[in-house]
Write an enzyme that holds these catalytic residues in place. Structure first.
Site, mmCIF file in Angstrom:
data_model
loop_
_atom_site.group_PDB
_atom_site.id
_atom_site.type_symbol
_atom_site.label_atom_id
_atom_site.label_comp_id
_atom_site.label_asym_id
_atom_site.label_seq_id
_atom_site.Cartn_x
_atom_site.Cartn_y
_atom_site.Cartn_z
ATOM 1 N N ARG A 81 0.859 -1.214 -0.111
ATOM 2 C CA ARG A 81 0.038 -0.139 -0.009
ATOM 3 C C ARG A 81 0.992 1.171 -0.067
ATOM 4 O O ARG A 81 1.665 1.453 0.974
ATOM 5 C CB ARG A 81 -0.936 0.095 1.225
ATOM 6 C CG ARG A 81 -1.810 1.284 1.335
ATOM 7 C CD ARG A 81 -2.580 1.114 2.439
ATOM 8 N NE ARG A 81 -3.370 -0.029 2.744
ATOM 9 C CZ ARG A 81 -3.972 -0.549 3.994
ATOM 10 N NH1 ARG A 81 -3.776 0.102 4.811
ATOM 11 N NH2 ARG A 81 -4.629 -1.708 3.955
ATOM 12 N N HIS A 97 1.536 -2.292 5.559
ATOM 13 C CA HIS A 97 1.295 -2.864 4.057
ATOM 14 C C HIS A 97 2.418 -1.846 3.440
ATOM 15 O O HIS A 97 2.731 -2.440 2.078
ATOM 16 C CB HIS A 97 -0.134 -2.145 3.375
ATOM 17 C CG HIS A 97 -1.196 -3.090 3.878
ATOM 18 N ND1 HIS A 97 -1.589 -4.449 3.156
ATOM 19 C CD2 HIS A 97 -2.132 -3.103 4.958
ATOM 20 C CE1 HIS A 97 -2.448 -5.096 3.739
ATOM 21 N NE2 HIS A 97 -2.975 -4.273 4.813
ATOM 22 N N ASP A 146 -3.809 -8.434 2.830
ATOM 23 C CA ASP A 146 -5.184 -8.836 3.195
ATOM 24 C C ASP A 146 -5.994 -9.676 2.027
ATOM 25 O O ASP A 146 -5.875 -9.551 0.980
ATOM 26 C CB ASP A 146 -6.097 -7.330 3.055
ATOM 27 C CG ASP A 146 -5.428 -6.460 4.129
ATOM 28 O OD1 ASP A 146 -5.010 -6.783 5.087
ATOM 29 O OD2 ASP A 146 -5.825 -5.313 3.941
ATOM 30 N N GLU A 173 -8.533 -8.053 12.963
ATOM 31 C CA GLU A 173 -8.835 -8.157 11.288
ATOM 32 C C GLU A 173 -8.537 -9.563 10.773
ATOM 33 O O GLU A 173 -7.391 -10.025 10.702
ATOM 34 C CB GLU A 173 -8.266 -7.211 10.498
ATOM 35 C CG GLU A 173 -8.397 -5.696 10.670
ATOM 36 C CD GLU A 173 -7.598 -4.621 9.970
ATOM 37 O OE1 GLU A 173 -8.136 -3.506 9.843
ATOM 38 O OE2 GLU A 173 -6.753 -4.904 9.353
ATOM 39 N N HIS A 210 -6.108 -9.898 7.742
ATOM 40 C CA HIS A 210 -4.694 -9.103 7.693
ATOM 41 C C HIS A 210 -3.681 -9.967 8.245
ATOM 42 O O HIS A 210 -3.633 -10.236 9.432
ATOM 43 C CB HIS A 210 -4.900 -7.765 8.535
ATOM 44 C CG HIS A 210 -3.652 -7.012 8.599
ATOM 45 N ND1 HIS A 210 -3.523 -5.627 8.118
ATOM 46 C CD2 HIS A 210 -2.490 -6.922 9.214
ATOM 47 C CE1 HIS A 210 -2.678 -4.877 8.391
ATOM 48 N NE2 HIS A 210 -1.920 -5.650 8.849
#
Length: 619
Positions: free
Chosen positions: A464, A509, A516, A598, A601
């Site tokens: 990310r 990320h 994910d 999460e 994740h």
């Protein structure tokens, strides 16, 4: 001189490329140049790397009317990092020399160089100037009796058989003719574009390693000059950002300096410059970073009706016409495509396009050209004009997951509008998953494990960009934007998402070893309509309809900011708990650790970069 040649061989690894650029590379500036000027400054994407003063060479594209020639600059690494074309007024004798050389040359087209040799072959002068100053020298920023006026008249030597696509030797290709005399008033700029990513690749790679991840932010910028502030360069439009990387999914041959990556097969734009005989038009490729890195000259044969369209559009345009064919192809294969009659250049002509800070102009008609109507005059690869973000990924060992395991499904949630902010996220330009090579290989092993159980992996997010993380943080502070709350964060006040651990100013990320993902049943997942089905989910806490997309039921949808998404929450159905544990066990077996809040994740426990946060785009 023997030492100089040996030095050049050691630096370039190629004797041919050294030849007549030797004096230039050795910083011999005994020719004509602006008084007091010793270099051409730094490059935007390689700060601190100072470009030497350079003389310049040009391919003569052809005639533009009875007394003008079009000169196409031979682009290169600094100080030659520009695509520019000049329109030069010539006298009758100069035009006669050009036409004579055009008939005699056997390799490509005639050329000229600002190194002046007399008719005996002796170098008499050499004119140096810096391309960032071009508008001050020839363009609208010139002033009478300024420092640049001392460059004129520029005496340029004619060349024939100069092998523009290859080593381009100078001295041995100079024709013993009267020089081309360039007076300042006789030269105008037709096209002028800065190419910040045209860099000497080995030095650029070393610089990236030295500066680290923080420097990757500027690699997506589109400066129009080397000293442009980052704030404006980051926001500026460019040819690349306009869609030049749009691909049909196929790839081209790898670049010399990036053999591990196959660049995408794309469309290509061509500038229509001038008539070149009866019913023919000169065209040049609007080149840029790979896979657009070919300096190409073509001749198009048009019908009478097409010539009318061209002439009318040219009359109405203040800038060179841009022809945008719709066919996807690789420039490396251009000559072969023409030979095999496999090229079909059908598309729209645009007038008044802007090329500094790219903006597509207004449509002015169509062309449809079969291979038989296209003649390739020059197709020169620009080896060092690379995509700097691809180079950075290679330097830091970040790979496309598909190149490691093509069986893993990828639906990059933040490249679309179906996510918790309701629009595509900054830095996500494609449906791709980038991970460190180590993480990608580990994930590939997970895929092999779960496939034995009748599942496949479906990835929602991998690497990310830091700019995306910054956008998420800014979004949490915008109380007016809550359009996706009922779907993705119905339990949580938006302003508390950071405090509650769902969003952070620094994300794992961005270190490129976090992913994910979920499980899908083998044979049940259909990528083509995934997001249409995903949008049926109106509340992420209710997972019944998630199964319609082919995913197994994990108790919530992906990116559900709710305690129900906590991995070991006992409130979810037993079957969903079982699915979460299957995924968690498979990931942990290959070295990944789950984030407890999460279920989707996972971070590679032994990740290569523990404190680096990258910011190149997902392309």
């Amino acid at each position: 001189m023997k030492f100089l040649v040996a030095l050049l061989i050691s630096v370039t690894g190629h004797v041919g490329f050294a030849q007549d650029y030797a004096l230039d590379d050795a910083h011999n500036h005994d020719g004509t140049h602006v008084e007091g000027q010793t270099d051409c400054g730094s490059n935007y994407m390689f700060p601190g790397d100072i470009a030497r003063l350079g003389s310049h060479s040009f391919l003569i594209l052809g005639e533009d009317g009875p007394d003008h020639l079009l000169l196409d600059h031979r682009s290169g690494t600094p100080p030659h990092t520009y695509q520019f074309i000049l329109r030069v007024r010539v006298d009758a004798n100069e035009m006669a020399i050009y036409r004579k050389l055009l008939k005699e040359t056997k390799v490509a087209l005639p050329a000229v160089t600002t190194i002046f040799f007399d008719k005996t072959g002796k170098q008499v002068d050499r004119t140096f100037f810096c391309l960032p100053d071009l508008k001050k020298i020839f363009g609208p920023e010139q002033k009478p009796n300024d420092a640049y006026s001392k460059l004129f008249p520029i005496r340029a030597s004619w060349q024939k058989d100069a092998d523009f696509e290859g080593a381009f030797p100078i001295k041995q290709t100079v024709a013993p003719e009267d020089p081309l005399i360039l007076e300042r008033k006789d030269v105008e700029i037709v096209l002028y574009r800065y190419l910040p990513s045209y860099l000497e690749q080995s030095s650029f790679r070393k610089m990236l390693k030295t500066r680290g991840s923080q420097f990757t932010s500027i690699l997506s910028h589109a400066p129009i000059r080397a000293d442009e502030p980052a704030e404006s360069a980051a926001k500026r439009s460019s040819y690349i950002k306009s869609g030049a990387f749009e691909s049909n999914g196929e790839t081209c041959q790898s670049d010399y300096y990036l053999k591990s990556v196959r660049p995408p097969k794309t469309k290509h734009g061509f500038l229509l410059l001038a008539e070149n005989g009866k019913n023919s038009v000169l065209a040049v490729h609007l080149y840029d970073q790979s896979p657009q890195n070919y300096q190409t000259t073509l001749n198009f044969e048009l019908t009478d009706e097409q010539m009318k369209v061209f002439r009318q559009a040219r009359q109405e345009s203040k800038t060179p016409l841009l022809f945008m064919p719709t066919q996807y192809f690789c420039m490396a294969e251009l000559k072969d495509l023409v030979k095999r009659q496999a090229l079909n250049l059908k598309g729209t002509i645009y007038r008044n396009s802007e090329y500094e800070g790219f903006r597509l102009g207004q449509p002015s008609g169509e062309l449809d050209l079969a291979s038989s109507k296209v003649k390739v005059l020059v197709n020169r690869i620009l080896q060092s004009l690379m995509n700097p973000q691809s180079v950075a990924r290679d330097v830091f060992g970040v790979v496309d997951l598909r190149s490691v395991n093509a069986d893993i499904f990828i639906e990059a949630a933040y490249s679309r509008d179906w996510n918790f902010i309701g629009k595509p996220v900054d830095g996500y330009l494609a449906n791709r998953c980038y991970l460190t090579s180590k993480a990608a290989k580990a994930l590939s092993e997970v895929q092999k494990e779960v496939s034995k159980l009748g599942y496949s992996l479906l990835v929602f997010d991998c690497y990310r960009p830091q700019r995306a993380v910054n956008q998420f943080v800014s979004w949490t502070k915008d109380a007016s934007d809550s359009k996706m709350q009922s779907i993705f964060y119905p339990d949580e006040p938006k302003k508390d998402l950071i405090k509650r651990g769902y969003i952070d100013a620094k994300s794992g990320h961005s270190r490129a070893s976090t992913v994910d993902l979920t499980l899908v049943r083998t044979g049940k997942f259909q990528s083509k309509d995934f997001y249409q089905k995903a949008k049926v989910v109106s509340d992420c806490r209710k997972s019944q309809k998630v199964g319609d997309t082919g995913q197994v039921d994990m108790g919530t949808a992906f990116d559900c900011f709710s305690e129900l998404a906590h991995t070991t929450n006992p409130s979810i159905p037993e079957e969903s708990q079982k699915h979460r544990q299957i995924l968690k066990a498979a990931m942990e077996k290959q070295g990944f650790t789950n984030y407890p809040k999460e279920w989707w994740h996972f971070v590679l426990k032994d990740e290569p970069y523990k404190s680096d946060y990258f910011d190149f785009e997902v392309q």
